[in-house]
Write a protein that holds these residues in place. Structure first.
Motif, PDB file in Angstrom:
ATOM      1  N   HIS A 151       0.840  -1.208   0.000  1.00  0.00           N
ATOM      2  CA  HIS A 151       0.000   0.000   0.000  1.00  0.00           C
ATOM      3  C   HIS A 151       0.874   1.258   0.000  1.00  0.00           C
ATOM      4  O   HIS A 151       0.624   2.201  -0.753  1.00  0.00           O
ATOM      5  CB  HIS A 151      -0.929  -0.022   1.215  1.00  0.00           C
ATOM      6  N   LYS A 152       1.913   1.276   0.818  1.00  0.00           N
ATOM      7  CA  LYS A 152       2.799   2.450   0.879  1.00  0.00           C
ATOM      8  C   LYS A 152       3.575   2.633  -0.427  1.00  0.00           C
ATOM      9  O   LYS A 152       3.788   3.753  -0.876  1.00  0.00           O
ATOM     10  CB  LYS A 152       3.745   2.333   2.069  1.00  0.00           C
ATOM     11  N   ILE A 153       3.991   1.509  -1.042  1.00  0.00           N
ATOM     12  CA  ILE A 153       4.698   1.595  -2.327  1.00  0.00           C
ATOM     13  C   ILE A 153       3.779   2.160  -3.406  1.00  0.00           C
ATOM     14  O   ILE A 153       4.160   3.021  -4.177  1.00  0.00           O
ATOM     15  CB  ILE A 153       5.242   0.208  -2.733  1.00  0.00           C
ATOM     16  N   ALA A 154       2.528   1.684  -3.425  1.00  0.00           N
ATOM     17  CA  ALA A 154       1.560   2.161  -4.415  1.00  0.00           C
ATOM     18  C   ALA A 154       1.253   3.653  -4.222  1.00  0.00           C
ATOM     19  O   ALA A 154       1.126   4.395  -5.188  1.00  0.00           O
ATOM     20  CB  ALA A 154       0.282   1.343  -4.342  1.00  0.00           C
ATOM     21  N   ALA A 155       1.162   4.069  -2.964  1.00  0.00           N
ATOM     22  CA  ALA A 155       0.863   5.477  -2.675  1.00  0.00           C
ATOM     23  C   ALA A 155       2.031   6.394  -3.059  1.00  0.00           C
ATOM     24  O   ALA A 155       1.828   7.545  -3.437  1.00  0.00           O
ATOM     25  CB  ALA A 155       0.537   5.650  -1.199  1.00  0.00           C
TER      26      ALA A 155
END
Length: 68
Positions: A62-66
């Protein structure tokens, strides 16, 4: 005297689940490599930063995608 243990570890995606189990004390029996662990005191553990809402791997993705 109170003390704290901070643990930082770089790990690859395949080992994230194992790191999560160790960090959250998911195993309720002492680890063979450290028989000094007192499971009865686990209730005294607390997080300085709120734990992720999901598993570590989902939170990382999720953090990578954000960020991208």
């Amino acid at each position: 005297m109170p003390y704290e243990i901070l643990r930082f570890q770089k790990c690859k995606a395949g080992s994230v689940a194992a790191c999560e189990r160790v960090t959250t004390n998911a195993k309720k029996t002492p680890i063979k490599s450290n028989p000094d662990i007192d499971i009865g005191r686990s209730k005294d553990n607390y997080h300085l930063v709120a734990p992720p809402q999901y598993t570590y791997k989902k939170e990382i993705n999720h953090k990578i995608a954000a960020a991208g």
